[in-house]
Design an enzyme around this catalytic site. Structure first.
Site, PDB file in Angstrom:
ATOM      1  N   ARG A 237      30.471  24.306  15.240  1.00  0.00           N
ATOM      2  CA  ARG A 237      31.633  25.128  16.683  1.00  0.00           C
ATOM      3  C   ARG A 237      31.407  25.966  17.006  1.00  0.00           C
ATOM      4  O   ARG A 237      31.701  27.011  15.942  1.00  0.00           O
ATOM      5  CB  ARG A 237      32.950  24.222  15.870  1.00  0.00           C
ATOM      6  CG  ARG A 237      33.753  22.999  16.070  1.00  0.00           C
ATOM      7  CD  ARG A 237      33.482  22.170  17.645  1.00  0.00           C
ATOM      8  NE  ARG A 237      33.725  20.713  17.508  1.00  0.00           N
ATOM      9  CZ  ARG A 237      32.597  20.019  17.534  1.00  0.00           C
ATOM     10  NH1 ARG A 237      31.438  20.512  17.465  1.00  0.00           N
ATOM     11  NH2 ARG A 237      32.557  18.851  18.144  1.00  0.00           N
ATOM     12  N   ASP A 261      24.972  26.699  18.708  1.00  0.00           N
ATOM     13  CA  ASP A 261      24.475  25.958  19.711  1.00  0.00           C
ATOM     14  C   ASP A 261      25.841  25.748  19.768  1.00  0.00           C
ATOM     15  O   ASP A 261      26.117  24.900  21.307  1.00  0.00           O
ATOM     16  CB  ASP A 261      23.802  24.748  18.634  1.00  0.00           C
ATOM     17  CG  ASP A 261      23.873  23.343  19.509  1.00  0.00           C
ATOM     18  OD1 ASP A 261      22.631  23.843  21.070  1.00  0.00           O
ATOM     19  OD2 ASP A 261      24.813  22.703  19.380  1.00  0.00           O
ATOM     20  N   GLU A 266      33.010  28.548  24.590  1.00  0.00           N
ATOM     21  CA  GLU A 266      32.314  27.495  25.640  1.00  0.00           C
ATOM     22  C   GLU A 266      32.760  26.345  26.226  1.00  0.00           C
ATOM     23  O   GLU A 266      32.439  26.239  27.724  1.00  0.00           O
ATOM     24  CB  GLU A 266      31.589  26.421  24.727  1.00  0.00           C
ATOM     25  CG  GLU A 266      32.173  25.675  23.958  1.00  0.00           C
ATOM     26  CD  GLU A 266      31.067  24.496  22.476  1.00  0.00           C
ATOM     27  OE1 GLU A 266      30.573  25.382  22.174  1.00  0.00           O
ATOM     28  OE2 GLU A 266      30.779  23.814  23.156  1.00  0.00           O
ATOM     29  N   HIS A 298      24.543  23.593  23.345  1.00  0.00           N
ATOM     30  CA  HIS A 298      25.173  22.573  22.460  1.00  0.00           C
ATOM     31  C   HIS A 298      25.149  21.680  22.608  1.00  0.00           C
ATOM     32  O   HIS A 298      25.080  20.560  22.843  1.00  0.00           O
ATOM     33  CB  HIS A 298      27.441  21.859  23.147  1.00  0.00           C
ATOM     34  CG  HIS A 298      28.159  21.593  22.002  1.00  0.00           C
ATOM     35  ND1 HIS A 298      29.293  21.774  21.727  1.00  0.00           N
ATOM     36  CD2 HIS A 298      27.991  20.448  20.905  1.00  0.00           C
ATOM     37  CE1 HIS A 298      29.744  21.551  20.620  1.00  0.00           C
ATOM     38  NE2 HIS A 298      29.388  19.910  20.874  1.00  0.00           N
TER      39      HIS A 298
HETATM   40  P1  NAD Z   1      31.214  15.860   7.380  1.00  0.00           P
HETATM   41  O1  NAD Z   1      32.857  15.891   7.565  1.00  0.00           O
HETATM   42  O2  NAD Z   1      30.842  15.011   7.193  1.00  0.00           O
HETATM   43  O3  NAD Z   1      31.504  17.297   6.689  1.00  0.00           O
HETATM   44  C1  NAD Z   1      32.164  18.106   6.771  1.00  0.00           C
HETATM   45  C2  NAD Z   1      31.828  19.192   5.397  1.00  0.00           C
HETATM   46  O4  NAD Z   1      32.459  20.179   5.999  1.00  0.00           O
HETATM   47  C3  NAD Z   1      33.283  18.223   4.009  1.00  0.00           C
HETATM   48  O5  NAD Z   1      32.322  18.360   3.357  1.00  0.00           O
HETATM   49  C4  NAD Z   1      34.092  19.031   3.720  1.00  0.00           C
HETATM   50  O6  NAD Z   1      34.671  18.997   2.598  1.00  0.00           O
HETATM   51  C5  NAD Z   1      33.689  20.160   4.525  1.00  0.00           C
HETATM   52  N1  NAD Z   1      34.320  21.739   4.346  1.00  0.00           N
HETATM   53  C6  NAD Z   1      35.939  21.367   4.997  1.00  0.00           C
HETATM   54  N2  NAD Z   1      36.764  22.394   5.295  1.00  0.00           N
HETATM   55  C7  NAD Z   1      35.791  23.251   4.705  1.00  0.00           C
HETATM   56  C8  NAD Z   1      36.303  24.116   4.614  1.00  0.00           C
HETATM   57  N3  NAD Z   1      37.434  25.166   4.608  1.00  0.00           N
HETATM   58  N4  NAD Z   1      35.235  25.979   3.541  1.00  0.00           N
HETATM   59  C9  NAD Z   1      34.015  24.122   3.524  1.00  0.00           C
HETATM   60  N5  NAD Z   1      33.508  23.602   3.233  1.00  0.00           N
HETATM   61  C10 NAD Z   1      34.609  22.779   4.524  1.00  0.00           C
HETATM   62  O7  NAD Z   1      31.019  16.613   9.297  1.00  0.00           O
HETATM   63  P2  NAD Z   1      29.610  16.257   9.468  1.00  0.00           P
HETATM   64  O8  NAD Z   1      29.692  15.470  10.648  1.00  0.00           O
HETATM   65  O9  NAD Z   1      28.621  16.798   8.797  1.00  0.00           O
HETATM   66  O10 NAD Z   1      29.842  17.314  10.816  1.00  0.00           O
HETATM   67  C11 NAD Z   1      30.339  18.433  10.515  1.00  0.00           C
HETATM   68  C12 NAD Z   1      30.337  19.380  12.048  1.00  0.00           C
HETATM   69  O11 NAD Z   1      29.502  19.761  13.031  1.00  0.00           O
HETATM   70  C13 NAD Z   1      31.957  18.913  12.854  1.00  0.00           C
HETATM   71  O12 NAD Z   1      33.227  18.690  12.556  1.00  0.00           O
HETATM   72  C14 NAD Z   1      31.041  18.812  14.287  1.00  0.00           C
HETATM   73  O13 NAD Z   1      32.159  20.210  13.962  1.00  0.00           O
HETATM   74  C15 NAD Z   1      29.859  19.954  13.783  1.00  0.00           C
HETATM   75  N6  NAD Z   1      28.719  18.661  15.193  1.00  0.00           N
HETATM   76  C16 NAD Z   1      28.978  19.693  15.965  1.00  0.00           C
HETATM   77  C17 NAD Z   1      28.028  18.847  16.866  1.00  0.00           C
HETATM   78  C18 NAD Z   1      27.088  19.544  18.064  1.00  0.00           C
HETATM   79  O14 NAD Z   1      26.150  18.715  18.828  1.00  0.00           O
HETATM   80  N7  NAD Z   1      26.253  21.075  17.535  1.00  0.00           N
HETATM   81  C19 NAD Z   1      27.150  17.765  16.775  1.00  0.00           C
HETATM   82  C20 NAD Z   1      28.357  16.950  15.537  1.00  0.00           C
HETATM   83  C21 NAD Z   1      28.905  17.932  14.499  1.00  0.00           C
END
Ligand code: NAD
Length: 334
Positions: A237, A261, A266, A298
């Site tokens: 994000r 990305d 954005e 994105h």
């Molecule tokens: P997820 O919920 O499976 O994993 C997130 C991880 O972050 C978890 O293990 C959690 O414990 C950890 N976390 C939370 N707060 C934290 C902190 N303060 N410090 C360290 N670690 C922390 O999520 P995911 O499916 O792996 O997705 C991650 C992120 O990717 C999403 O939240 C989204 O913002 C982003 N995303 C981007 C796209 C894109 O097209 N660019 C697409 C999907 C998701």
């Protein structure tokens, strides 16, 4: 007939979710090309559900207005939900669903695509060769093999990214508030405190959700802790990174490269064709001037597999919402 107002639709949305919904004659589908904002919210009048994406605005005033207009279900066709005021939705009795995992592989693979492109300067080589410039000057990269990669956030996407990086023969350090030591041990990955990950890694890749704790996780202080010449990749994000601090670090030549990305501001820019106009965002314009910055708008999620899964879960949840039955397990946020 139940209606769904489908905001910020793009051709690929129409191809996947749009086609699946259009095949349901009992649902009125309103395909809207603009985002949900305070100015556009009136267009939800009469719809029981709205289908939204990452840059639609879903704050308290908009949720209050949606409720007034008859909306009972906000179906997010994405995983992240930082744009939704969940307490407000709960108070108003609006159900919010999302697609928690459509293809973590899509995002992890794009992370690698960005890093490899930036490091090996494929984007520059592509343009040069098309102009019949076959010189290699300025295209020197580095081997990933033997480097140290820091993965911040080892959820679904972070883990796959870490495992792919292991395949390149890198050492992977990880930081997560909820570490999974069994997974790490199975893949030869070591958890370490955030500061250690930042100071030891040649490449830092961000995979945490955007929360109050992760907002500007990468700022002037944390950037200063990164190794001189390190690469930063953010496919998570935009607001995880303080853009002004990032620009300063790039101007000071502290970072070797930055692949993004996602971008802090954005909203209203990414996903749009602004090629005929003047870019109004000075920080984005500045970022685009650095030869060692690579930006995609994105698109990490954008694979056929991910779009198919997003469509399956979203359409199923919209139908369940209309029928008043339980949403798919693990998809309901309020
Ligand atoms: P997820 O919920 O499976 O994993 C997130 C991880 O972050 C978890 O293990 C959690 O414990 C950890 N976390 C939370 N707060 C934290 C902190 N303060 N410090 C360290 N670690 C922390 O999520 P995911 O499916 O792996 O997705 C991650 C992120 O990717 C999403 O939240 C989204 O913002 C982003 N995303 C981007 C796209 C894109 O097209 N660019 C697409 C999907 C998701």
């Amino acid at each position: 007939m139940p209606a769904v107002a489908f905001y910020d639709t793009k051709p690929y949305d129409r191809e996947f979710i749009g086609a699946a919904l259009a095949a349901q004659p009992e649902v009125e589908l309103r395909l809207l090309e603009f985002r949900l904002t305070e100015e556009s919210v009136e267009t939800a009048r009469g719809a029981q559900a709205v289908c939204l994406f990452v840059n639609d605005r879903v704050d308290r005033p908009i949720l209050t207005k949606l409720k007034e207009l008859g909306v009972r279900h906000v179906a997010l066709r994405c995983a992240g939900f930082n744009n939704v005021d969940l307490p407000a939705a709960r108070e108003l009795g609006i159900a919010v669903t999302r697609v928690p995992a459509y293809s973590p592989h899509a995002v992890a693979e794009h992370t690698l695509a960005l890093l490899l492109t930036l490091n090996r300067k494929i984007h520059r080589a592509y343009n040069r060769v098309r102009e019949h410039n076959f010189s290699l000057a300025g295209l020197v990269g580095f081997d990933l093999h033997g480097k140290t990669v820091g993965i911040i956030g080892t959820g679904k996407i972070g883990r796959i990214t870490a495992e792919i990086f292991r395949g390149f023969g890198t050492t992977v350090l990880a930081y997560d508030v909820a570490p999974d030591h069994d997974w790490a041990a199975r893949h030869g990955i070591t958890y370490a405190p955030l500061d250690t990950v930042l100071t030891q890694s040649d490449i830092v890749s961000l995979h945490t959700p955007l929360t109050t704790d992760t907002f500007h996780l990468i700022n002037a202080n944390t950037l200063a802790r990164m190794k001189p010449g390190a690469y930063l990749v953010n496919t998570s994000r935009g607001k995880l990174v303080e853009t002004s601090a990032l620009i300063n670090a790039l101007k000071a030549q502290h970072l070797g490269g930055v692949a993004l990305d996602v971008y802090e501001e954005e909203e209203g820019v990414f996903f749009e064709d602004l090629s005929g106009g003047v870019l109004q965002d000075d920080e984005l314009s500045r970022l685009l001037t650095f030869p060692n910055v690579l930006i995609t708008s994105h698109q990490a999620f954008l694979t056929a597999e991910a779009l198919r899964e997003i469509s399956r879960v979203t359409v199923e949840n919209l139908q369940r919402g209309f029928q008043g039955t339980d949403f798919l397990p693990g998809t309901q946020l309020t």
